[in-house]
Design a protein around this motif. Sequence first.
Motif, PDB file in Angstrom:
ATOM      1  N   GLY A 162      61.613  -7.582  25.434  1.00  0.00           N
ATOM      2  CA  GLY A 162      62.693  -8.512  25.119  1.00  0.00           C
ATOM      3  C   GLY A 162      63.606  -8.052  24.009  1.00  0.00           C
ATOM      4  O   GLY A 162      64.693  -8.625  23.823  1.00  0.00           O
ATOM      5  N   LYS A 163      63.210  -7.028  23.271  1.00  0.00           N
ATOM      6  CA  LYS A 163      64.050  -6.543  22.185  1.00  0.00           C
ATOM      7  C   LYS A 163      65.097  -5.562  22.708  1.00  0.00           C
ATOM      8  O   LYS A 163      64.810  -4.747  23.582  1.00  0.00           O
ATOM      9  CB  LYS A 163      63.195  -5.854  21.119  1.00  0.00           C
ATOM     10  N   PRO A 164      66.308  -5.622  22.176  1.00  0.00           N
ATOM     11  CA  PRO A 164      67.344  -4.673  22.622  1.00  0.00           C
ATOM     12  C   PRO A 164      67.078  -3.286  22.075  1.00  0.00           C
ATOM     13  O   PRO A 164      66.394  -3.113  21.047  1.00  0.00           O
ATOM     14  CB  PRO A 164      68.636  -5.257  22.039  1.00  0.00           C
ATOM     15  N   VAL A 165      67.617  -2.292  22.745  1.00  0.00           N
ATOM     16  CA  VAL A 165      67.426  -0.896  22.355  1.00  0.00           C
ATOM     17  C   VAL A 165      67.844  -0.661  20.910  1.00  0.00           C
ATOM     18  O   VAL A 165      67.191   0.079  20.168  1.00  0.00           O
ATOM     19  CB  VAL A 165      68.212   0.027  23.311  1.00  0.00           C
ATOM     20  N   ARG A 166      68.919  -1.327  20.480  1.00  0.00           N
ATOM     21  CA  ARG A 166      69.422  -1.093  19.119  1.00  0.00           C
ATOM     22  C   ARG A 166      68.445  -1.543  18.044  1.00  0.00           C
ATOM     23  O   ARG A 166      68.573  -1.153  16.886  1.00  0.00           O
ATOM     24  CB  ARG A 166      70.762  -1.799  18.921  1.00  0.00           C
ATOM     25  N   ALA A 175      66.139  10.724  20.387  1.00  0.00           N
ATOM     26  CA  ALA A 175      67.163  10.005  21.142  1.00  0.00           C
ATOM     27  C   ALA A 175      66.587   9.509  22.462  1.00  0.00           C
ATOM     28  O   ALA A 175      65.947  10.277  23.193  1.00  0.00           O
ATOM     29  CB  ALA A 175      68.363  10.906  21.409  1.00  0.00           C
ATOM     30  N   LEU A 176      66.806   8.237  22.743  1.00  0.00           N
ATOM     31  CA  LEU A 176      66.401   7.656  24.030  1.00  0.00           C
ATOM     32  C   LEU A 176      67.472   7.999  25.053  1.00  0.00           C
ATOM     33  O   LEU A 176      68.633   7.622  24.889  1.00  0.00           O
ATOM     34  CB  LEU A 176      66.249   6.135  23.903  1.00  0.00           C
ATOM     35  N   VAL A 177      67.083   8.725  26.109  1.00  0.00           N
ATOM     36  CA  VAL A 177      68.080   9.175  27.076  1.00  0.00           C
ATOM     37  C   VAL A 177      68.038   8.398  28.390  1.00  0.00           C
ATOM     38  O   VAL A 177      69.053   8.267  29.070  1.00  0.00           O
ATOM     39  CB  VAL A 177      67.932  10.687  27.365  1.00  0.00           C
ATOM     40  N   THR A 178      66.877   7.866  28.763  1.00  0.00           N
ATOM     41  CA  THR A 178      66.754   7.178  30.052  1.00  0.00           C
ATOM     42  C   THR A 178      65.637   6.143  29.996  1.00  0.00           C
ATOM     43  O   THR A 178      64.622   6.356  29.346  1.00  0.00           O
ATOM     44  CB  THR A 178      66.443   8.173  31.195  1.00  0.00           C
ATOM     45  N   ILE A 179      65.858   5.040  30.702  1.00  0.00           N
ATOM     46  CA  ILE A 179      64.810   4.057  30.944  1.00  0.00           C
ATOM     47  C   ILE A 179      64.573   4.008  32.448  1.00  0.00           C
ATOM     48  O   ILE A 179      65.511   3.794  33.221  1.00  0.00           O
ATOM     49  CB  ILE A 179      65.204   2.652  30.442  1.00  0.00           C
ATOM     50  N   GLY A 182      61.164   0.092  37.692  1.00  0.00           N
ATOM     51  CA  GLY A 182      61.124  -0.395  39.064  1.00  0.00           C
ATOM     52  C   GLY A 182      61.986   0.375  40.034  1.00  0.00           C
ATOM     53  O   GLY A 182      62.671  -0.211  40.873  1.00  0.00           O
ATOM     54  N   GLY A 183      61.978   1.694  39.916  1.00  0.00           N
ATOM     55  CA  GLY A 183      62.780   2.506  40.821  1.00  0.00           C
ATOM     56  C   GLY A 183      64.212   2.715  40.362  1.00  0.00           C
ATOM     57  O   GLY A 183      64.966   3.449  40.999  1.00  0.00           O
ATOM     58  N   ARG A 184      64.589   2.094  39.258  1.00  0.00           N
ATOM     59  CA  ARG A 184      65.946   2.245  38.724  1.00  0.00           C
ATOM     60  C   ARG A 184      65.963   3.267  37.602  1.00  0.00           C
ATOM     61  O   ARG A 184      64.993   3.424  36.869  1.00  0.00           O
ATOM     62  CB  ARG A 184      66.464   0.908  38.183  1.00  0.00           C
ATOM     63  N   VAL A 185      67.094   3.964  37.469  1.00  0.00           N
ATOM     64  CA  VAL A 185      67.334   4.863  36.346  1.00  0.00           C
ATOM     65  C   VAL A 185      68.424   4.233  35.496  1.00  0.00           C
ATOM     66  O   VAL A 185      69.567   4.098  35.929  1.00  0.00           O
ATOM     67  CB  VAL A 185      67.767   6.269  36.822  1.00  0.00           C
ATOM     68  N   ILE A 186      68.074   3.834  34.297  1.00  0.00           N
ATOM     69  CA  ILE A 186      68.989   3.087  33.439  1.00  0.00           C
ATOM     70  C   ILE A 186      69.446   3.968  32.278  1.00  0.00           C
ATOM     71  O   ILE A 186      68.618   4.521  31.543  1.00  0.00           O
ATOM     72  CB  ILE A 186      68.309   1.819  32.884  1.00  0.00           C
ATOM     73  N   VAL A 187      70.750   4.110  32.130  1.00  0.00           N
ATOM     74  CA  VAL A 187      71.298   4.769  30.948  1.00  0.00           C
ATOM     75  C   VAL A 187      71.371   3.705  29.861  1.00  0.00           C
ATOM     76  O   VAL A 187      72.124   2.735  29.986  1.00  0.00           O
ATOM     77  CB  VAL A 187      72.691   5.356  31.217  1.00  0.00           C
ATOM     78  N   PRO A 188      70.558   3.834  28.815  1.00  0.00           N
ATOM     79  CA  PRO A 188      70.414   2.728  27.869  1.00  0.00           C
ATOM     80  C   PRO A 188      71.675   2.427  27.064  1.00  0.00           C
ATOM     81  O   PRO A 188      72.318   3.330  26.533  1.00  0.00           O
ATOM     82  CB  PRO A 188      69.273   3.194  26.959  1.00  0.00           C
TER      83      PRO A 188
END
Length: 229
Positions: A162-166, A175-179, A182-188
Amino acid sequence: MRIAIAGAGAVGRAIAGELLVSGHSVMLIERKATAIDPDAIPGARWVHADACELGRLEEAELQNVDVMIAATGDDKANLVASLLAKIEFAVQRVVARVNDPRNEWLFDESWGVDVAVSTPQMLASLVEEAVTVGDLVRLMTLRQGNANLVEVTLPDDTPLAGKPVRRIPLPRDAALVTILRGGRVIVPEPDDPLEGSDELLFVTTDSVEDALRQALGLGSPEEYGSPAR
């Protein structure tokens, strides 16, 4: 992108095929005449040459490529080809295959290698990644800058849910590059919330991996000597 591959064996051809599908321009460099088979990879440019010979690489116009992949079955040949590509032709990115894990320590910037790929190490990392939850797993070492690509799968009960990346107090050299979720690739994005079971990919250095564990609310490495529970 223009890519040269030294070695047209099974590994080199497989890489070439994947890169061509992705729309890249590929040149295969092979020293054995019997291994030259344009029909096998019809979209590639085939060059009959020894990738360890400066003159033959000049004839192949290696200075015009963006990436060199040394993928032969001989570690000595891969090191020499990497060094020539970086020093003599100023190739921007050099990737080298490590056949014998005992030679891995040689594959660094002193031999012109930006990324060394060791099949045994990669397989071990993939197995560890598949069964480990709640700790960092190193997937690949990026030789330039001594950085690593690391993965962590957040536990279902992670305090970060529930917490935002920031809001993650990441150390300076991480550095966080990808989340992956569930089969999705999320650019944070800074306001994207994290969820339990998220798979996070970071680029980080050795020196801050413990600080990254703390930022993610993970335990010490010693707590993860066994597979995920």
